[in-house]
Design a protein around this motif. Structure first.
Motif, PDB file in Angstrom:
ATOM      1  N   MET A 111       0.584  -2.514  14.308  1.00  0.00           N
ATOM      2  CA  MET A 111       0.778  -2.591  12.886  1.00  0.00           C
ATOM      3  C   MET A 111       0.649  -1.206  12.254  1.00  0.00           C
ATOM      4  SD  MET A 111      -0.691  -5.434  10.483  1.00  0.00           S
ATOM      5  CE  MET A 111      -1.594  -5.036   9.049  1.00  0.00           C
ATOM      6  N   ALA A 112      -0.274  -0.405  12.706  1.00  0.00           N
ATOM      7  CA  ALA A 112      -0.436   0.938  12.158  1.00  0.00           C
ATOM      8  C   ALA A 112       0.783   1.805  12.465  1.00  0.00           C
ATOM      9  CB  ALA A 112      -1.697   1.584  12.721  1.00  0.00           C
ATOM     10  N   ILE A 113       1.371   1.635  13.633  1.00  0.00           N
ATOM     11  CA  ILE A 113       2.557   2.403  14.011  1.00  0.00           C
ATOM     12  C   ILE A 113       3.732   2.030  13.098  1.00  0.00           C
ATOM     13  CG2 ILE A 113       4.222   2.833  15.856  1.00  0.00           C
ATOM     14  CD1 ILE A 113       1.512   4.010  16.480  1.00  0.00           C
ATOM     15  N   GLU A 114       3.890   0.738  12.807  1.00  0.00           N
ATOM     16  CA  GLU A 114       4.963   0.301  11.919  1.00  0.00           C
ATOM     17  C   GLU A 114       4.772   0.881  10.521  1.00  0.00           C
ATOM     18  OE1 GLU A 114       4.892  -3.916  12.010  1.00  0.00           O
ATOM     19  OE2 GLU A 114       5.632  -4.036  14.066  1.00  0.00           O
ATOM     20  N   PHE A 115       3.526   0.891  10.055  1.00  0.00           N
ATOM     21  CA  PHE A 115       3.237   1.445   8.734  1.00  0.00           C
ATOM     22  C   PHE A 115       3.571   2.935   8.691  1.00  0.00           C
ATOM     23  CE2 PHE A 115       0.311   3.532   5.746  1.00  0.00           C
ATOM     24  CZ  PHE A 115       0.749   2.950   4.575  1.00  0.00           C
ATOM     25  N   LEU A 116       3.177   3.674   9.711  1.00  0.00           N
ATOM     26  CA  LEU A 116       3.485   5.107   9.759  1.00  0.00           C
ATOM     27  C   LEU A 116       4.992   5.362   9.801  1.00  0.00           C
ATOM     28  CD1 LEU A 116       0.739   6.522  12.151  1.00  0.00           C
ATOM     29  CD2 LEU A 116       0.959   6.841   9.685  1.00  0.00           C
ATOM     30  N   GLY A 117       5.727   4.470  10.419  1.00  0.00           N
ATOM     31  CA  GLY A 117       7.175   4.607  10.444  1.00  0.00           C
ATOM     32  C   GLY A 117       7.817   4.338   9.095  1.00  0.00           C
ATOM     33  N   MET A 118       7.185   3.501   8.286  1.00  0.00           N
ATOM     34  CA  MET A 118       7.735   3.144   6.977  1.00  0.00           C
ATOM     35  C   MET A 118       7.315   4.110   5.868  1.00  0.00           C
ATOM     36  SD  MET A 118       9.730   0.613   7.286  1.00  0.00           S
ATOM     37  CE  MET A 118       9.929   0.095   5.609  1.00  0.00           C
ATOM     38  N   VAL A 119       6.257   4.870   6.057  1.00  0.00           N
ATOM     39  CA  VAL A 119       5.752   5.762   5.011  1.00  0.00           C
ATOM     40  C   VAL A 119       6.831   6.741   4.529  1.00  0.00           C
ATOM     41  CG1 VAL A 119       4.126   7.647   4.544  1.00  0.00           C
ATOM     42  CG2 VAL A 119       3.315   5.516   5.525  1.00  0.00           C
ATOM     43  N   LEU A 152      10.057   6.439   4.483  1.00  0.00           N
ATOM     44  CA  LEU A 152      11.051   5.672   3.735  1.00  0.00           C
ATOM     45  C   LEU A 152      10.523   5.289   2.350  1.00  0.00           C
ATOM     46  CD1 LEU A 152      13.838   4.369   3.805  1.00  0.00           C
ATOM     47  CD2 LEU A 152      12.753   2.322   4.738  1.00  0.00           C
ATOM     48  N   ILE A 153       9.272   4.897   2.288  1.00  0.00           N
ATOM     49  CA  ILE A 153       8.649   4.540   1.008  1.00  0.00           C
ATOM     50  C   ILE A 153       8.576   5.761   0.099  1.00  0.00           C
ATOM     51  CG2 ILE A 153       6.488   3.806  -0.078  1.00  0.00           C
ATOM     52  CD1 ILE A 153       6.083   1.992   2.423  1.00  0.00           C
ATOM     53  N   LEU A 154       8.175   6.911   0.630  1.00  0.00           N
ATOM     54  CA  LEU A 154       8.071   8.134  -0.167  1.00  0.00           C
ATOM     55  C   LEU A 154       9.440   8.608  -0.672  1.00  0.00           C
ATOM     56  CD1 LEU A 154       5.359  10.123   1.808  1.00  0.00           C
ATOM     57  CD2 LEU A 154       5.103   8.843  -0.327  1.00  0.00           C
ATOM     58  N   ILE A 155      10.458   8.507   0.152  1.00  0.00           N
ATOM     59  CA  ILE A 155      11.809   8.890  -0.272  1.00  0.00           C
ATOM     60  C   ILE A 155      12.294   7.961  -1.380  1.00  0.00           C
ATOM     61  CG2 ILE A 155      14.221   8.939   0.477  1.00  0.00           C
ATOM     62  CD1 ILE A 155      13.187  10.050   3.163  1.00  0.00           C
ATOM     63  N   THR A 156      12.022   6.671  -1.245  1.00  0.00           N
ATOM     64  CA  THR A 156      12.414   5.706  -2.275  1.00  0.00           C
ATOM     65  C   THR A 156      11.714   6.007  -3.593  1.00  0.00           C
ATOM     66  OG1 THR A 156      12.781   4.018  -0.595  1.00  0.00           O
ATOM     67  CG2 THR A 156      12.507   3.257  -2.864  1.00  0.00           C
ATOM     68  N   LEU A 157      10.420   6.313  -3.543  1.00  0.00           N
ATOM     69  CA  LEU A 157       9.684   6.653  -4.762  1.00  0.00           C
ATOM     70  C   LEU A 157      10.219   7.931  -5.392  1.00  0.00           C
ATOM     71  CD1 LEU A 157       6.016   5.776  -3.754  1.00  0.00           C
ATOM     72  CD2 LEU A 157       7.497   4.571  -5.367  1.00  0.00           C
ATOM     73  N   ALA A 158      10.563   8.930  -4.588  1.00  0.00           N
ATOM     74  CA  ALA A 158      11.115  10.178  -5.120  1.00  0.00           C
ATOM     75  C   ALA A 158      12.457   9.932  -5.797  1.00  0.00           C
ATOM     76  CB  ALA A 158      11.253  11.213  -4.005  1.00  0.00           C
ATOM     77  N   LEU A 159      13.297   9.114  -5.190  1.00  0.00           N
ATOM     78  CA  LEU A 159      14.593   8.798  -5.799  1.00  0.00           C
ATOM     79  C   LEU A 159      14.429   8.030  -7.107  1.00  0.00           C
ATOM     80  CD1 LEU A 159      16.722   7.875  -2.664  1.00  0.00           C
ATOM     81  CD2 LEU A 159      16.901   9.925  -4.096  1.00  0.00           C
ATOM     82  N   LEU A 160      13.503   7.091  -7.129  1.00  0.00           N
ATOM     83  CA  LEU A 160      13.248   6.353  -8.371  1.00  0.00           C
ATOM     84  C   LEU A 160      12.734   7.286  -9.470  1.00  0.00           C
ATOM     85  CD1 LEU A 160      11.682   3.033  -7.039  1.00  0.00           C
ATOM     86  CD2 LEU A 160      13.896   3.326  -8.148  1.00  0.00           C
ATOM     87  N   TRP A 161      11.849   8.209  -9.112  1.00  0.00           N
ATOM     88  CA  TRP A 161      11.321   9.174 -10.072  1.00  0.00           C
ATOM     89  C   TRP A 161      12.452  10.053 -10.619  1.00  0.00           C
ATOM     90  CZ3 TRP A 161       7.973   9.965 -13.511  1.00  0.00           C
ATOM     91  CH2 TRP A 161       7.702  11.233 -14.002  1.00  0.00           C
ATOM     92  N   GLN A 162      13.382  10.448  -9.741  1.00  0.00           N
ATOM     93  CA  GLN A 162      14.506  11.269 -10.184  1.00  0.00           C
ATOM     94  C   GLN A 162      15.384  10.502 -11.165  1.00  0.00           C
ATOM     95  OE1 GLN A 162      14.915  14.624  -9.416  1.00  0.00           O
ATOM     96  NE2 GLN A 162      16.320  14.389 -11.136  1.00  0.00           N
ATOM     97  N   VAL A 163      15.580   9.220 -10.927  1.00  0.00           N
ATOM     98  CA  VAL A 163      16.354   8.387 -11.860  1.00  0.00           C
ATOM     99  C   VAL A 163      15.652   8.323 -13.215  1.00  0.00           C
ATOM    100  CG1 VAL A 163      17.127   6.016 -12.306  1.00  0.00           C
ATOM    101  CG2 VAL A 163      17.511   7.052 -10.077  1.00  0.00           C
TER     102      VAL A 163
END
Length: 111
Positions: free
Chosen positions: A1-9, A11-22
């Motif tokens: 589960m920790a490995i999956e979370f580290l793999g998604m981090v 993607l989550i950060l890029i999504t937040l950056a794109l939303l902030w840019q919008v």
């Protein structure tokens, strides 16, 4: 589960950056429109159009702003061009946003 979370981090950060840019793009459009409105109102009564437009922009956006004003045919017009920041206000610029506003010129009208 920790490995999956580290793999998604990332993607989550890029999504937040794109939303902030919008959000920054939308806020820049709002600021430019308000500054153009205020500039047109000032131009309509014979005031300082560019000064009024710049007073209604936040510090980071005011540095890249280019207001222009004109009066013709009884109509006062203000155009404000502002640069959209990249992730942080005051850092770089993606593209310019232009806002135009008009108001009936009150110069020369009888009270």
């Amino acid at each position: 589960m920790a490995i999956e979370f580290l793999g998604m981090v990332p993607l989550i950060l890029i999504t937040l950056a794109l939303l902030w840019q919008v959000v920054l793009v939308g806020y820049t459009y709002t600021l430019a429109g308000n500054a153009a409105d205020e500039g047109a109102r000032a131009e309509a009564v014979g005031g300082d159009c560019a000064g009024a437009a710049l007073r209604h922009l936040d510090g980071a956006w005011a540095g890249s702003a280019e207001p222009s004003c004109s009066t013709s045919g009884g109509m006062a017009t203000a155009v404000v061009s502002v640069e959209v920041p990249v992730l942080f206000p005051g850092v770089g610029g993606l593209f310019r946003v232009d806002a135009t506003a008009g108001a009936v010129s009150e110069e020369g009208l009888k009270p």
